[in-house]
Scaffold this active site. Structure first.
Site, PDB file in Angstrom:
ATOM      1  N   TYR A   1       6.895   2.400 -19.930  1.00 50.43           N
ATOM      2  CA  TYR A   1       6.644   1.720 -18.328  1.00 50.43           C
ATOM      3  C   TYR A   1       5.229   1.810 -18.144  1.00 50.43           C
ATOM      4  O   TYR A   1       4.499   2.890 -18.664  1.00 50.43           O
ATOM      5  CB  TYR A   1       7.792   2.540 -17.483  1.00 50.43           C
ATOM      6  CG  TYR A   1       7.110   3.914 -17.419  1.00 50.43           C
ATOM      7  CD1 TYR A   1       6.370   4.468 -16.130  1.00 50.43           C
ATOM      8  CD2 TYR A   1       7.524   5.017 -17.945  1.00 50.43           C
ATOM      9  CE1 TYR A   1       6.015   5.360 -16.070  1.00 50.43           C
ATOM     10  CE2 TYR A   1       7.168   6.289 -17.672  1.00 50.43           C
ATOM     11  CZ  TYR A   1       6.345   6.557 -16.816  1.00 50.43           C
ATOM     12  OH  TYR A   1       6.178   7.816 -16.443  1.00 50.43           O
TER      13      TYR A   1
ATOM     14  N   PHE B   1      -0.301   4.383 -11.382  1.00 51.36           N
ATOM     15  CA  PHE B   1      -0.194   5.906 -10.916  1.00 51.36           C
ATOM     16  C   PHE B   1       0.238   6.544 -12.215  1.00 51.36           C
ATOM     17  O   PHE B   1       0.155   7.794 -12.475  1.00 51.36           O
ATOM     18  CB  PHE B   1       0.670   6.090  -9.739  1.00 51.36           C
ATOM     19  CG  PHE B   1       1.925   5.666  -9.914  1.00 51.36           C
ATOM     20  CD1 PHE B   1       3.184   6.242 -10.715  1.00 51.36           C
ATOM     21  CD2 PHE B   1       2.461   4.588  -9.222  1.00 51.36           C
ATOM     22  CE1 PHE B   1       4.311   5.620 -10.595  1.00 51.36           C
ATOM     23  CE2 PHE B   1       3.648   4.059  -9.485  1.00 51.36           C
ATOM     24  CZ  PHE B   1       4.437   4.605 -10.177  1.00 51.36           C
ATOM     25  N   ASP B   2       1.054   5.918 -13.298  1.00 50.32           N
ATOM     26  CA  ASP B   2       1.370   6.856 -14.652  1.00 50.32           C
ATOM     27  C   ASP B   2       1.935   5.601 -15.471  1.00 50.32           C
ATOM     28  O   ASP B   2       2.043   4.490 -15.292  1.00 50.32           O
ATOM     29  CB  ASP B   2       2.638   7.322 -13.885  1.00 50.32           C
ATOM     30  CG  ASP B   2       3.018   8.487 -15.212  1.00 50.32           C
ATOM     31  OD1 ASP B   2       2.254   8.718 -15.997  1.00 50.32           O
ATOM     32  OD2 ASP B   2       4.196   8.873 -15.097  1.00 50.32           O
TER      33      ASP B   2
ATOM     34  N   ILE C   1      14.826   8.477 -10.079  1.00 50.02           N
ATOM     35  CA  ILE C   1      14.564   8.084  -8.633  1.00 50.02           C
ATOM     36  C   ILE C   1      15.619   6.805  -8.414  1.00 50.02           C
ATOM     37  O   ILE C   1      16.087   6.326  -9.244  1.00 50.02           O
ATOM     38  CB  ILE C   1      13.110   7.593  -8.101  1.00 50.02           C
ATOM     39  CG1 ILE C   1      12.669   6.332  -9.012  1.00 50.02           C
ATOM     40  CG2 ILE C   1      12.424   8.594  -8.265  1.00 50.02           C
ATOM     41  CD1 ILE C   1      11.338   5.693  -8.462  1.00 50.02           C
TER      42      ILE C   1
ATOM     43  N   TYR D   1       9.853   7.666  -3.530  1.00 54.48           N
ATOM     44  CA  TYR D   1       9.739   8.942  -3.278  1.00 54.48           C
ATOM     45  C   TYR D   1       9.410   9.097  -1.543  1.00 54.48           C
ATOM     46  O   TYR D   1       9.149  10.330  -1.123  1.00 54.48           O
ATOM     47  CB  TYR D   1       8.375   9.574  -3.906  1.00 54.48           C
ATOM     48  CG  TYR D   1       8.610   9.543  -5.337  1.00 54.48           C
ATOM     49  CD1 TYR D   1       9.011  10.773  -5.819  1.00 54.48           C
ATOM     50  CD2 TYR D   1       8.262   8.434  -6.198  1.00 54.48           C
ATOM     51  CE1 TYR D   1       9.225  11.070  -7.255  1.00 54.48           C
ATOM     52  CE2 TYR D   1       8.330   8.968  -7.519  1.00 54.48           C
ATOM     53  CZ  TYR D   1       8.771  10.052  -8.090  1.00 54.48           C
ATOM     54  OH  TYR D   1       9.322  10.197  -9.626  1.00 54.48           O
TER      55      TYR D   1
ATOM     56  N   PHE E   1       7.428  -1.067 -11.320  1.00 50.28           N
ATOM     57  CA  PHE E   1       7.402  -0.403 -12.772  1.00 50.28           C
ATOM     58  C   PHE E   1       7.750  -1.543 -13.807  1.00 50.28           C
ATOM     59  O   PHE E   1       8.646  -2.578 -13.465  1.00 50.28           O
ATOM     60  CB  PHE E   1       8.643   0.466 -12.968  1.00 50.28           C
ATOM     61  CG  PHE E   1       8.712   1.816 -12.403  1.00 50.28           C
ATOM     62  CD1 PHE E   1       8.072   2.582 -13.109  1.00 50.28           C
ATOM     63  CD2 PHE E   1       8.858   1.940 -10.953  1.00 50.28           C
ATOM     64  CE1 PHE E   1       8.025   3.990 -12.354  1.00 50.28           C
ATOM     65  CE2 PHE E   1       9.022   3.211 -10.534  1.00 50.28           C
ATOM     66  CZ  PHE E   1       8.341   4.169 -11.136  1.00 50.28           C
TER      67      PHE E   1
END
Length: 536
Positions: A164, A174-175, A194, A220, A237
């Site tokens: 991802y 962010f990731d 999540i 979140y 994502f």
């Protein structure tokens, strides 16, 4: 500017609008950057997250979210922003930049805002919209590429491996699993992902690519996550499903048997392998293989690659796409929710007095593993074991198993590891071991509550000092005090704390009452608690 004035953007009442006319009748909006793609525009009821610089018409800055490093978050069109900003953000797209000029009557009017915004001031806000969402939003899923063959799709309880890229709605990364060069692996529907991603991967096939857009309350939320994900952030994502399986997928059990004897020398390791089942701690095939086994059972398991180490194998030990054969012997098992299991083997005909917290008990025991391995026995000691219940002198499960017993009673008590010696074990006890205790209560002395040395079992004398002053000389030395207490115990009127020297306890009680430490208690020194059954 003090943050409390500008960030709240409080609306002014209609009085100020009427009394303070302005050359500007409404906000002036300059959309000086509009992104090419705009999936949605800000509407009344939406939440927005944006950065801004606030200036006067002469360019002087009075506030800036950029300077604070924290974007503004608020709801649009419900009076939670100043009226001019409510209008100014309507219709904005994520990443759009606007200059919004707000007349005084739609800002802070004739009052201004403290020492920061003067009365009747036109305000200019330079905005960039970072995020927007609505409480009615749901997870959005867009399929970018379908798998050619799809024999099964992800469902709840499946284990998935996927790559991802995770970005914010404005495109900020962010990731990324690609950067880490490893997939993200998790069970679906067990809280490991999540909520929005749990929903987003359902129905995916191996090889499928999806874009999943998740509103903050399914990600979140208000707290965000670390420094990477701000509060109230919509997450995007791009997911590529690499693999999936389920613990219910078939494995082959070639044989099952429980031999009469076991030669421990056959094993290369001197300790058991301990793990949780169904939580991804072991390869999926082993999760499946251990389902339904009995204590002491042996199985020969043939495991296909997709339930073992797959196409890549692991290290130099297991080659890729290898079929594995495991010979397993189950020593014991437990569940973290297990409680102490108590079975009464023998109970005396008369059982009027039973063991409880604070009681001093004497007992015999054998402690074994569930496979019969004896660990400890009171028979190997000079005398039976002695303990005070509830005093944390024995493991919690054993303390529970001893309560409610009467003298002469026998029990078999099974204690799970979390109520025994836990995952690390103890002296002579292996880690995560279920313990079996064979117990016999030999003797029982009723105790007193924690913090007391003596309690009355009947009402104490109304004139307790006179009863204690046996020779009526209006003072009670230690000898007289001790004789009085021992008489109460002998006649069953009171009870001392068991398991300790009575003289030591009585001396401690006397010291507490002898307030001036002159070796004798006088009537003025004697302290009697309100409850007649409490200690002196």
């Amino acid at each position: 500017m003090e943050a409390r004035f500008v960030l709240l953007f409080l609306c002014l009442t209609e009085v100020y609008v009427r009394c303070n006319p302005s050359p500007l009748e409404d906000v002036v909006i300059d959309r000086y950057f509009i992104p090419r793609l705009c999936a949605r525009e800000v509407q009344t009821g939406d939440y927005v997250r944006y950065h801004y610089n606030g200036t006067f018409t002469d360019g002087k800055k009075f506030d800036s979210s950029h300077d604070r490093g924290t974007p503004f978050i608020g709801q649009v069109g419900l009076g939670r922003l100043i009226a001019g900003m409510d209008r100014g953000v309507q219709g904005m797209c994520v990443n759009e930049r606007r200059k919004v000029t707000v007349p005084p009557h739609l800002a802070y009017g004739s009052l201004g805002a403290g020492s920061v915004v003067p009365p009747d001031t036109v305000l200019v806000f330079d905005l960039v919209l970072l995020d927007l969402w609505n409480p009615e939003d749901k997870v959005q899923m867009f399929t970018l590429a379908k798998a050619q063959n799809c024999s099964r799709a992800v469902k709840t309880t499946d284990f998935v491996r996927y790559h991802y890229n995770g970005t914010l709605l404005d495109g900020s990364l962010f990731d990324s699993s690609y950067r880490k060069n490893q997939t993200y692996d998790a069970y679906v529907g067990q809280g490991e992902l999540i909520k929005g991603l749990e929903e987003g991967v359902l129905g995916m096939c191996v090889g499928e690519k999806r874009t999943v857009i998740i509103p903050p309350f399914l990600a979140y939320g208000e707290k965000g996550y670390g420094t990477e994900i701000p509060p109230q952030a919509t997450l995007v994502f791009d997911v590529l499903l690499v693999d999936l399986f389920n613990t219910k997928d078939d494995i082959t059990v070639d044989s099952q048997e429980v031999p009469e004897s076991c030669d421990a020398s056959r094993y290369k390791r001197n300790s058991t392998y301990n793990t949780y089942i169904g939580m991804g701690y072991v390869i999926p095939g082993m999760d499946k293989a251990l389902q339904g086994v009995c204590i002491g059972e042996r199985r020969r398991i043939t495991m296909p690659p997709h339930l073992a180490y797959g196409e890549s194998g692991t290290g130099d030990v297991i080659p890729g796409s290898a079929v594995l054969i495991f010979h397993i012997h189950v020593v014991d098992f437990h569940n973290p929710m297990d409680k102490v299991d108590i079975k009464v083997i023998h109970k005396p005909a008369e059982c009027n007095v039973t063991a409880a917290v604070n009681d001093l008990i004497t007992y015999r025991y054998n402690c074994s593993l569930l496979d019969g391995t004896l660990l400890y026995s009171s028979d190997h000691q000079d005398k039976p074991q002695e303990t005070v219940l509830g005093a944390k002198r024995v493991i919690e499960g054993l303390d529970t198993g001893l309560q409610g017993m009467c003298a002469g009673e026998k029990r078999v008590v099974i204690v799970p590891p979390h109520l025994a010696h836990g995952e690390n074990g103890g002296s002579g006890v292996p880690g995560s071991a279920v313990l079996l205790f064979e117990l016999e209560l030999v003797d029982l002395q009723k105790g007193v509550p924690e913090g007391y040395n003596f309690i009355w079992l009947q009402d104490s004398p109304e004139q307790i000092f006179q009863a204690m002053d046996m020779n009526s000389d209006e003072e009670v030395p230690l000898e007289e005090f001790s004789a009085f207490i021992k008489i109460q115990v002998a006649e069953g009127k009171g009870r001392l704390r068991p398991g300790q020297d009575p003289d030591v306890i009585i001396n401690d009680m006397f010291t507490n009452q002898d307030q001036n430490s002159d070796g004798r208690i006088q009537a003025a020194e004697l302290t009697v608690k309100v409850d007649a059954h409490d200690e002196l």
